[in-house]
Scaffold this motif. Structure first.
Motif, PDB file in Angstrom:
ATOM      1  N   SER A  29     -12.129  20.000  -7.359  1.00  0.00           N
ATOM      2  CA  SER A  29     -13.412  20.335  -7.099  1.00  0.00           C
ATOM      3  C   SER A  29     -13.540  18.612  -8.507  1.00  0.00           C
ATOM      4  N   LYS A  30     -12.753  18.785  -9.257  1.00  0.00           N
ATOM      5  CA  LYS A  30     -12.833  17.747 -10.210  1.00  0.00           C
ATOM      6  C   LYS A  30     -12.771  16.658  -9.606  1.00  0.00           C
ATOM      7  N   ASP A  31     -12.258  16.187  -9.552  1.00  0.00           N
ATOM      8  CA  ASP A  31     -11.872  13.859  -8.819  1.00  0.00           C
ATOM      9  C   ASP A  31     -11.543  14.241  -7.656  1.00  0.00           C
ATOM     10  N   ASN A  32     -13.068  14.308  -6.941  1.00  0.00           N
ATOM     11  CA  ASN A  32     -13.201  13.763  -5.660  1.00  0.00           C
ATOM     12  C   ASN A  32     -11.563  14.277  -4.913  1.00  0.00           C
ATOM     13  N   GLY A  33     -11.491  15.624  -4.898  1.00  0.00           N
ATOM     14  CA  GLY A  33     -10.510  16.300  -4.354  1.00  0.00           C
ATOM     15  C   GLY A  33      -9.733  15.527  -4.974  1.00  0.00           C
ATOM     16  N   LEU A  34      -8.919  15.676  -5.894  1.00  0.00           N
ATOM     17  CA  LEU A  34      -7.920  14.785  -6.559  1.00  0.00           C
ATOM     18  C   LEU A  34      -7.206  16.138  -7.029  1.00  0.00           C
ATOM     19  N   VAL A  35      -5.626  15.756  -7.254  1.00  0.00           N
ATOM     20  CA  VAL A  35      -5.343  16.493  -8.532  1.00  0.00           C
ATOM     21  C   VAL A  35      -4.109  15.017  -9.343  1.00  0.00           C
ATOM     22  N   PRO A  36      -4.403  15.044 -10.360  1.00  0.00           N
ATOM     23  CA  PRO A  36      -3.376  14.469 -11.087  1.00  0.00           C
ATOM     24  C   PRO A  36      -1.690  14.923 -10.969  1.00  0.00           C
ATOM     25  N   VAL A  37      -1.349  13.526 -11.190  1.00  0.00           N
ATOM     26  CA  VAL A  37       0.476  14.142 -10.602  1.00  0.00           C
ATOM     27  C   VAL A  37       0.981  13.504 -11.337  1.00  0.00           C
ATOM     28  N   ILE A  38       1.405  14.072 -12.738  1.00  0.00           N
ATOM     29  CA  ILE A  38       2.801  13.496 -12.869  1.00  0.00           C
ATOM     30  C   ILE A  38       3.918  13.401 -12.861  1.00  0.00           C
ATOM     31  N   VAL A  39       5.030  12.693 -12.878  1.00  0.00           N
ATOM     32  CA  VAL A  39       6.374  12.479 -12.009  1.00  0.00           C
ATOM     33  C   VAL A  39       6.987  11.808 -12.945  1.00  0.00           C
ATOM     34  N   GLN A  40       7.666  13.071 -13.601  1.00  0.00           N
ATOM     35  CA  GLN A  40       8.979  13.186 -14.428  1.00  0.00           C
ATOM     36  C   GLN A  40      10.806  13.202 -13.762  1.00  0.00           C
ATOM     37  N   ASP A  41      11.342  13.007 -14.491  1.00  0.00           N
ATOM     38  CA  ASP A  41      12.369  12.780 -13.587  1.00  0.00           C
ATOM     39  C   ASP A  41      13.470  14.211 -14.010  1.00  0.00           C
ATOM     40  N   VAL A  42      13.996  14.468 -13.441  1.00  0.00           N
ATOM     41  CA  VAL A  42      14.754  16.456 -13.469  1.00  0.00           C
ATOM     42  C   VAL A  42      15.130  16.132 -14.473  1.00  0.00           C
ATOM     43  N   ASN A  43      16.190  15.232 -14.645  1.00  0.00           N
ATOM     44  CA  ASN A  43      17.240  14.885 -15.368  1.00  0.00           C
ATOM     45  C   ASN A  43      17.364  14.505 -16.808  1.00  0.00           C
ATOM     46  N   LYS A  59      14.287  14.063 -18.047  1.00  0.00           N
ATOM     47  CA  LYS A  59      12.776  14.782 -18.152  1.00  0.00           C
ATOM     48  C   LYS A  59      11.399  13.231 -18.580  1.00  0.00           C
ATOM     49  N   ASP A  60      12.073  11.941 -18.421  1.00  0.00           N
ATOM     50  CA  ASP A  60      11.219  10.686 -18.670  1.00  0.00           C
ATOM     51  C   ASP A  60       9.920  10.833 -17.806  1.00  0.00           C
ATOM     52  N   VAL A  61       9.064  10.425 -18.269  1.00  0.00           N
ATOM     53  CA  VAL A  61       7.775   9.910 -17.770  1.00  0.00           C
ATOM     54  C   VAL A  61       7.713   9.304 -16.914  1.00  0.00           C
ATOM     55  N   LEU A  62       8.322   9.563 -15.391  1.00  0.00           N
ATOM     56  CA  LEU A  62       7.920   7.872 -14.621  1.00  0.00           C
ATOM     57  C   LEU A  62       6.611   7.469 -13.775  1.00  0.00           C
ATOM     58  N   THR A  63       5.900   8.285 -13.582  1.00  0.00           N
ATOM     59  CA  THR A  63       4.546   7.574 -13.295  1.00  0.00           C
ATOM     60  C   THR A  63       3.367   8.364 -13.714  1.00  0.00           C
ATOM     61  N   GLY A  88       9.623  -3.173 -10.579  1.00  0.00           N
ATOM     62  CA  GLY A  88      11.077  -2.840 -11.013  1.00  0.00           C
ATOM     63  C   GLY A  88      11.675  -2.342 -12.306  1.00  0.00           C
ATOM     64  N   GLU A  89      10.039  -1.579 -12.974  1.00  0.00           N
ATOM     65  CA  GLU A  89      10.689  -0.866 -14.166  1.00  0.00           C
ATOM     66  C   GLU A  89      11.176  -0.063 -13.918  1.00  0.00           C
ATOM     67  N   LYS A  90      12.302   1.004 -14.395  1.00  0.00           N
ATOM     68  CA  LYS A  90      12.397   2.094 -14.853  1.00  0.00           C
ATOM     69  C   LYS A  90      11.176   3.203 -14.429  1.00  0.00           C
ATOM     70  N   VAL A  91      10.292   3.196 -15.131  1.00  0.00           N
ATOM     71  CA  VAL A  91       9.243   4.291 -15.055  1.00  0.00           C
ATOM     72  C   VAL A  91       8.168   2.655 -15.561  1.00  0.00           C
ATOM     73  N   CYS A  92       6.331   3.787 -14.894  1.00  0.00           N
ATOM     74  CA  CYS A  92       5.187   2.922 -15.492  1.00  0.00           C
ATOM     75  C   CYS A  92       4.896   2.505 -16.165  1.00  0.00           C
ATOM     76  N   PHE A  93       5.537   3.859 -17.570  1.00  0.00           N
ATOM     77  CA  PHE A  93       4.713   3.452 -18.711  1.00  0.00           C
ATOM     78  C   PHE A  93       6.127   2.923 -20.236  1.00  0.00           C
ATOM     79  N   HIS A  94       6.466   0.819 -19.616  1.00  0.00           N
ATOM     80  CA  HIS A  94       7.400   0.464 -20.733  1.00  0.00           C
ATOM     81  C   HIS A  94       5.732  -0.438 -21.460  1.00  0.00           C
ATOM     82  N   ASN A  95       4.654  -0.705 -21.820  1.00  0.00           N
ATOM     83  CA  ASN A  95       4.010  -1.628 -22.193  1.00  0.00           C
ATOM     84  C   ASN A  95       2.967  -0.461 -23.267  1.00  0.00           C
TER      85      ASN A  95
END
Length: 108
Positions: free
Chosen positions: A11-25, A27-31, A98-105
């Protein structure tokens, strides 16, 4: 505590929930992406990461164009049931650049 999709608060974001994608091995936050009920159901059904594109207004599976799929090993729900983490084994870079993770800036 075991949760189901029905327990999530969309209900908080127009029917959406944020998804953090993390490498299981590593633990890098990918996106960070967003999911609706249908994309979460597809993720559970297929084992691949599915999301809702806010800009294109459609479902998309990570890797459907690039081939860099993410095999979802576990889905964790936060304490408020309004955000999730996909723990994944990536088959390639997470970022469309093409970067390994989206958080590279750096924010300078």
């Amino acid at each position: 505590m075991k949760k189901t999709i029905a327990d999530l608060d969309f209900s908080k974001d127009n029917g959406l929930v944020p998804v953090i994608v993390q490498d299981v091995n590593t633990k890098d936050v990918l996106t960070l992406a967003y999911a609706n009920k249908e994309s979460l159901e597809l993720t559970q059904k297929t084992g691949n990461s599915w999301f809702w594109s806010r800009s294109r207004k459609k479902l998309w599976m990570k890797g459907e164009e690039s081939g860099n799929v993410q095999n979802v090993k576990e889905i964790l729900v936060d304490c408020d049931s309004d955000a999730v983490i996909y723990l994944v084994e990536p088959t390639g870079p997470a970022c469309h650049t093409g970067e390994k993770v989206c958080f590279h800036n750096d924010l300078g």
